[in-house]
Write a protein that holds these residues in place. Structure first.
Motif, PDB file in Angstrom:
ATOM      1  N   ARG A 167      38.019   5.626  33.177  1.00  0.00           N
ATOM      2  CA  ARG A 167      36.903   6.017  32.310  1.00  0.00           C
ATOM      3  C   ARG A 167      35.569   5.519  32.852  1.00  0.00           C
ATOM      4  O   ARG A 167      34.572   6.246  32.837  1.00  0.00           O
ATOM      5  CB  ARG A 167      37.118   5.474  30.891  1.00  0.00           C
ATOM      6  N   GLN A 168      35.555   4.286  33.329  1.00  0.00           N
ATOM      7  CA  GLN A 168      34.288   3.731  33.784  1.00  0.00           C
ATOM      8  C   GLN A 168      33.825   4.368  35.093  1.00  0.00           C
ATOM      9  O   GLN A 168      32.635   4.349  35.410  1.00  0.00           O
ATOM     10  CB  GLN A 168      34.409   2.220  33.966  1.00  0.00           C
ATOM     11  N   HIS A 197      28.862   0.265  24.782  1.00  0.00           N
ATOM     12  CA  HIS A 197      28.494   1.596  25.253  1.00  0.00           C
ATOM     13  C   HIS A 197      27.261   1.611  26.155  1.00  0.00           C
ATOM     14  O   HIS A 197      26.877   2.687  26.626  1.00  0.00           O
ATOM     15  CB  HIS A 197      28.247   2.527  24.063  1.00  0.00           C
ATOM     16  N   GLY A 203      28.320   4.345  28.377  1.00  0.00           N
ATOM     17  CA  GLY A 203      29.673   3.828  28.367  1.00  0.00           C
ATOM     18  C   GLY A 203      29.892   2.781  29.434  1.00  0.00           C
ATOM     19  O   GLY A 203      29.046   2.508  30.275  1.00  0.00           O
ATOM     20  N   PRO A 208      33.594   4.274  25.772  1.00  0.00           N
ATOM     21  CA  PRO A 208      33.252   5.494  26.513  1.00  0.00           C
ATOM     22  C   PRO A 208      31.800   5.910  26.291  1.00  0.00           C
ATOM     23  O   PRO A 208      31.061   5.307  25.519  1.00  0.00           O
ATOM     24  CB  PRO A 208      34.209   6.531  25.919  1.00  0.00           C
ATOM     25  N   ASN A 209      31.408   6.952  26.971  1.00  0.00           N
ATOM     26  CA  ASN A 209      30.094   7.545  26.779  1.00  0.00           C
ATOM     27  C   ASN A 209      30.017   8.140  25.369  1.00  0.00           C
ATOM     28  O   ASN A 209      30.896   8.907  24.962  1.00  0.00           O
ATOM     29  CB  ASN A 209      29.869   8.638  27.834  1.00  0.00           C
ATOM     30  N   GLU A 212      29.911  12.134  25.139  1.00  0.00           N
ATOM     31  CA  GLU A 212      30.884  12.969  25.844  1.00  0.00           C
ATOM     32  C   GLU A 212      31.694  13.862  24.898  1.00  0.00           C
ATOM     33  O   GLU A 212      32.372  14.780  25.350  1.00  0.00           O
ATOM     34  CB  GLU A 212      31.835  12.095  26.664  1.00  0.00           C
TER      35      GLU A 212
END
Length: 258
Positions: A167-168, A197, A203, A208-209, A212
């Motif tokens: 994810r990052q 965030h 994120g 997460p972002n 998104e």
């Protein structure tokens, strides 16, 4: 040697009458098969190394390294991960006796002792035997080093959060945030939101972002109020009106609604 003995005169040059085999004298005393280091052994090693190097280069062309998003030095939640051949050292620094105040011990002292012992193995066990079972010190140090590296590497891979790392590192489209908007001011006042965030909502390792997903404002307000997944609830510090403005700002991709 007497003058001219064992020599054949070819013009003005002198060449040996018989060509001696290219075998070092010291190795000829062993009853095993011998081979000259130069050029026989070294040339063979170079050829094997060249084959592996060409194969590795072909792999890099066929399977290029995946790209991640642009590095952000301000992202304190980023989970670093070194290359595979440094994973055992990376795992060593996670243990209590090799981290924190003892980082020097884990990063310098312990690896220095381990690799120093391997370097000293030929002098600690300088027998003439070639069988590993007859070289207990050298073989023991080598097996201990291999087992330690395999174990620490396995532990590092097993404990790493690969989903968070994916994810990052995911590349997401940049969202132009209106930093003069009321929603952004409310967001910046929420330290719990920024900590997970980021200050731009991009994120990180902990969250997460925020832009998104295509949720409605009511859905964002519900998530902020009650939490979702690993995100805890009741973290928003403000009034219900401010929560509604923040949810509208997120649903509108960083812009206040018209």
């Amino acid at each position: 040697m007497h003058r001219g003995k064992g020599m054949k005169f070819v013009g003005d040059s002198r060449v040996p009458a018989t060509r001696m085999p290219n075998i070092p004298k010291d190795y000829s005393e062993y009853p095993h098969k011998t081979e000259a280091f130069w050029p026989n052994f070294l040339l063979r090693e170079w050829m094997v190394g060249a084959v592996f190097l060409i194969g590795y280069l072909c792999l890099t062309i066929a399977h290029p390294s995946p790209l991640e998003r642009v590095a952000d030095p301000n992202d304190s939640g980023y989970i670093p991960l070194p290359d595979w051949y440094f994973l055992f050292l990376y795992q060593l620094l996670k243990y209590e006796f090799a981290a924190g105040a003892y980082t020097v011990i884990g990063a310098v002292v312990m690896p220095g002792i381990a690799f120093g012992a391997l370097l000293l193995a030929p002098w600690l066990d300088n027998g003439v035997e070639r069988r590993p079972i007859r070289r207990p010190i050298a073989s023991g140090l080598m097996m201990l080093g291999i087992i330690s590296i395999i174990f620490l590497t396995w532990e590092s891979v097993d404990q790493h959060d690969w989903e968070a790392a994916a994810r990052q590192g995911a590349i997401v489209e940049d969202v132009e945030i209106d930093e003069s908007s009321e929603g952004y001011e409310i967001y910046m006042s929420q330290q719990a939101c920024i900590g997970c965030h980021g200050d731009q909502g991009e994120g990180g390792a902990a969250g997460p972002n925020i832009f998104e997903n295509d949720y409605e404002a009511e859905d964002y307000a519900e998530i902020i109020r009650n939490g979702q997944g690993e995100m805890p609830g009741d973290q928003f510090e403000g009034s219900d009106e401010e929560l509604e403005i923040l949810a509208e700002w997120i649903a509108n991709d960083g812009q206040d609604p018209e």
